[in-house]
Design a protein around this motif. Structure first.
Motif, short mmCIF file in Angstrom:
data_model
loop_
_atom_site.label_atom_id
_atom_site.label_comp_id
_atom_site.label_asym_id
_atom_site.label_seq_id
_atom_site.Cartn_x
_atom_site.Cartn_y
_atom_site.Cartn_z
N GLN A 1 70.13 34.36 35.19
CA GLN A 1 71.29 33.47 35.17
C GLN A 1 71.26 32.59 33.93
O GLN A 1 72.27 32.43 33.23
CB GLN A 1 71.32 32.63 36.44
N SER A 2 70.10 32.01 33.64
CA SER A 2 69.98 31.13 32.48
C SER A 2 70.19 31.90 31.18
O SER A 2 70.90 31.43 30.28
CB SER A 2 68.60 30.45 32.49
N HIS A 3 69.59 33.07 31.08
CA HIS A 3 69.73 33.87 29.86
C HIS A 3 71.18 34.26 29.63
O HIS A 3 71.66 34.27 28.48
CB HIS A 3 68.86 35.12 29.93
N CYS A 4 71.92 34.58 30.69
CA CYS A 4 73.33 34.90 30.57
C CYS A 4 74.09 33.73 29.95
O CYS A 4 74.93 33.92 29.04
CB CYS A 4 73.91 35.26 31.93
N VAL A 5 73.80 32.53 30.41
CA VAL A 5 74.52 31.36 29.88
C VAL A 5 74.10 31.07 28.44
O VAL A 5 74.92 30.63 27.63
CB VAL A 5 74.31 30.14 30.79
N TYR A 6 72.82 31.35 28.05
CA TYR A 6 72.44 31.23 26.63
C TYR A 6 73.38 32.08 25.79
O TYR A 6 73.87 31.67 24.74
CB TYR A 6 71.04 31.73 26.34
N ARG A 7 73.59 33.30 26.26
CA ARG A 7 74.45 34.23 25.51
C ARG A 7 75.89 33.74 25.46
O ARG A 7 76.56 33.84 24.43
CB ARG A 7 74.38 35.62 26.15
N LEU A 8 76.38 33.20 26.58
CA LEU A 8 77.75 32.68 26.60
C LEU A 8 77.88 31.47 25.67
O LEU A 8 78.92 31.29 25.03
CB LEU A 8 78.14 32.30 28.02
N GLN A 9 76.84 30.65 25.60
CA GLN A 9 76.86 29.50 24.70
C GLN A 9 76.96 29.98 23.24
O GLN A 9 77.70 29.40 22.43
CB GLN A 9 75.62 28.64 24.92
N LYS A 10 76.25 31.04 22.90
CA LYS A 10 76.32 31.58 21.55
C LYS A 10 77.69 32.21 21.28
O LYS A 10 78.21 32.14 20.16
CB LYS A 10 75.21 32.61 21.34
N LEU A 11 78.26 32.83 22.30
CA LEU A 11 79.52 33.56 22.13
C LEU A 11 80.71 32.61 22.10
O LEU A 11 81.62 32.76 21.26
CB LEU A 11 79.68 34.56 23.27
N ASP B 1 78.36 39.13 36.72
CA ASP B 1 77.28 40.04 36.33
C ASP B 1 76.45 39.31 35.28
O ASP B 1 76.93 39.04 34.18
CB ASP B 1 77.88 41.33 35.76
N TYR B 2 75.22 38.97 35.61
CA TYR B 2 74.38 38.21 34.69
C TYR B 2 73.69 39.10 33.66
O TYR B 2 73.03 38.58 32.76
CB TYR B 2 73.35 37.39 35.46
N GLU B 3 73.84 40.41 33.77
CA GLU B 3 73.26 41.32 32.79
C GLU B 3 74.26 41.73 31.71
O GLU B 3 73.89 41.99 30.58
CB GLU B 3 72.73 42.58 33.51
N LYS B 4 75.55 41.79 32.07
CA LYS B 4 76.58 42.22 31.14
C LYS B 4 77.68 41.17 31.09
O LYS B 4 78.03 40.58 32.10
CB LYS B 4 77.19 43.56 31.58
N ILE B 5 78.23 40.96 29.90
CA ILE B 5 79.36 40.04 29.74
C ILE B 5 80.63 40.88 29.73
O ILE B 5 80.92 41.59 28.75
CB ILE B 5 79.22 39.21 28.46
N LEU B 6 81.37 40.82 30.83
CA LEU B 6 82.56 41.63 31.00
C LEU B 6 83.71 40.76 31.48
O LEU B 6 83.51 39.85 32.30
CB LEU B 6 82.31 42.74 32.04
N PRO B 7 84.94 41.01 31.03
CA PRO B 7 86.09 40.27 31.55
C PRO B 7 86.25 40.52 33.05
O PRO B 7 85.96 41.62 33.54
CB PRO B 7 87.28 40.83 30.76
N TRP B 8 86.68 39.51 33.77
CA TRP B 8 86.96 39.67 35.20
C TRP B 8 87.99 40.77 35.40
O TRP B 8 88.98 40.86 34.68
CB TRP B 8 87.49 38.34 35.75
#
Length: 247
Positions: A26-36, A226-233
């Motif tokens: 969960q945390s790693h997913c949000v790191y990626r969203l913060q960068k994106l 999905d905390y492994e993939k960043i996909l549009p709802w």
């Protein structure tokens, strides 16, 4: 055990109750969203932080992280887990910060603890006020129209005090702005068994309603849960991650 008793009398068992949660993912997913989506800053605040497991992951990833919660026993445990973090006892629907932050998170569907629409509006407004320009607000939510009242998730966990079984499920009556989080706990020690039933009042919203509340303050991105993939709802699933950029 009515109200929020589980978070006071049983606060020592909270981490057991959440033992099946992948905090790292969960945390790693949000790191990626913060960068994106975010502004690249590293000042982080976790709303309804509980005993601080997400804060621990953000600190280890190089963030200047802290949290708030309304429950002091939780915060006491969080301070032990993250001695370098700043934790405050505050309501997420009426909190203040000394300095604006770059990232605010609210994991584990805790945004629903706002309890009603007016308090949810207040929470959103306070988040906006606490974020720096371009800052990111990330949380997960459930759409009231997709709730299956008969669905529960359950897991077992061992503890020196006994064997625990934790179950939780959403309940929405079909109308109104209130849903319930139903919790069941069973503790077995030798031949003895104890059971607790708890119901937490939670705010009920559809994703369309939630988006409308957010848009005056944020650029809103709704993503698959999905905390492994960043996909549009996909427009139909009942759980989603919201990534909201302060405009």
């Amino acid at each position: 055990m009515p109200g929020t008793a589980i978070y006071t009398d049983l606060s020592g068992y909270y981490d057991l109750m959440c033992a099946d949660i992948d905090y790292s993912a969960q945390s790693h997913c949000v790191y990626r969203l913060q960068k994106l989506f975010g502004n690249g800053g590293n000042r982080h605040l976790d709303l309804a932080c509980g005993t601080g497991p997400h804060v621990r992951h953000f600190i280890d990833a190089g963030f200047e992280s802290g949290g708030l919660d309304i429950n002091q026993p939780m915060l006491d445990r969080a301070a032990i887990r993250c001695p370098e973090a700043r934790f405050t006892r505050q309501d997420m629907c009426g909190f203040t910060v000394g300095q604006r932050v770059d990232l605010i998170t609210c994991f584990l569907y805790s945004i629903h603890y706002s309890a009603d629409i007016e308090r949810l509006k207040a929470c959103i407004a306070h988040v906006c006020g606490a974020l720096a320009t371009g800052g990111l607000f990330c949380f997960n939510a459930v759409d009231k129209h997709a709730i299956d009242n008969d669905s529960f998730v359950s897991h077992d966990a061992s503890h020196p005090d006994g064997l625990f079984n934790f179950s939780s499920g959403w309940y929405y009556p079909g109308t109104g702005e209130r849903q319930l989080l139903r919790l069941r706990i069973e503790k077995k020690t030798g031949g003895d068994s104890q059971r607790w039933h708890d119901e937490h009042p939670m705010v009920a919203v559809s994703f369309a309603e939630l988006s409308e509340l957010l848009r005056p303050y944020f650029e809103v991105h709704i993503l698959e849960h999905d905390y492994e993939k960043i996909l549009p709802w996909n427009g139909t699933s009942g759980n989603a991650i919201f990534a909201c950029v302060r405009t």
